[in-house]
Design a protein around this motif. Sequence first.
Motif, PDB file in Angstrom:
ATOM      1  N   TYR A 172      -1.618  31.709  56.801  1.00 49.29           N
ATOM      2  CA  TYR A 172      -0.722  32.169  55.737  1.00 49.29           C
ATOM      3  C   TYR A 172      -1.259  31.803  54.356  1.00 49.29           C
ATOM      4  N   GLN A 191      -4.744  33.223  53.176  1.00 47.46           N
ATOM      5  CA  GLN A 191      -4.745  34.674  53.019  1.00 47.46           C
ATOM      6  C   GLN A 191      -3.854  35.110  51.863  1.00 47.46           C
ATOM      7  N   TYR A 192      -2.683  34.498  51.754  1.00 43.36           N
ATOM      8  CA  TYR A 192      -1.780  34.875  50.664  1.00 43.36           C
ATOM      9  C   TYR A 192      -2.385  34.518  49.308  1.00 43.36           C
ATOM     10  N   SER A 225      -2.437  41.714  60.832  1.00 44.35           N
ATOM     11  CA  SER A 225      -1.245  40.935  61.167  1.00 44.35           C
ATOM     12  C   SER A 225      -1.176  40.824  62.689  1.00 44.35           C
ATOM     13  N   LYS A 239       3.477  35.513  60.745  1.00 42.44           N
ATOM     14  CA  LYS A 239       2.844  36.781  60.408  1.00 42.44           C
ATOM     15  C   LYS A 239       3.793  37.684  59.617  1.00 42.44           C
ATOM     16  N   LEU A 289       4.022  36.464  56.059  1.00 38.90           N
ATOM     17  CA  LEU A 289       2.835  36.841  55.295  1.00 38.90           C
ATOM     18  C   LEU A 289       2.892  38.311  54.893  1.00 38.90           C
TER      19      LEU A 289
END
Length: 216
Positions: free
Chosen positions: A88, A91-92, A110, A126, A129
């Motif tokens: 999370y 990637q975010y 995802s 997921k 996110l």
Amino acid sequence: MKALVIGATGATGKDLVSLLLQEERYEQVDIFVRRDPTINHPKLKVHIVDFNHLEQWQDLLQGDVLFSAMGTTRKQAGGKEKQWVIDYDYQYNTAKAAQANGVHTLELISSVNANAQSSLFYPRMKGALENAVLALGFPQVVIMRPPSLIRKGTDRFGEPQSVAILQFFNKFGLLKSWEPMPTEMVAQAMVKTSLELTTGQSILEAADIRNLIANF
């Protein structure tokens, strides 16, 4: 076009980078990794980075498309909290920086049944996110929700056995939405949709990915 990739050393990420390097419309492919992947190609630029210190390299996130293909297991990460950081936070935060730099498209891997309201940790993570990146304001976001993935030479504990079990049930028409999918198929779908450079938000379930590649 210029592609940016995180998660390039994972199973799907490797297939993705290989396809991007073959695609003539991509003139440059920048990958952001924690260690040297020993890949050489005229179009490839490797950045060794620390995902815990994004401020040190966020200005490098300049391009047309960010491909986000990170993922780990709870066991590999060392617990839920560390898995959340990789799956999370990394990637975010990378997506947020790329959007601020004017990157047009985000392509995110995802998972099937992703749902921020799920009582189960993995689909809840997921889903959270997905919601977070959809709110960032990219002109285009494409989210892939593949089922169990067939990885070449996987070392994830129990993965070959679980894939075999699902394939057995699939033969009898059961659990079709969970039919395992090769990592190459997800990578192909990501490249195909990224080349369109349109606007809007799309979530592709397993059936959508298969249909897309069938007509590729």
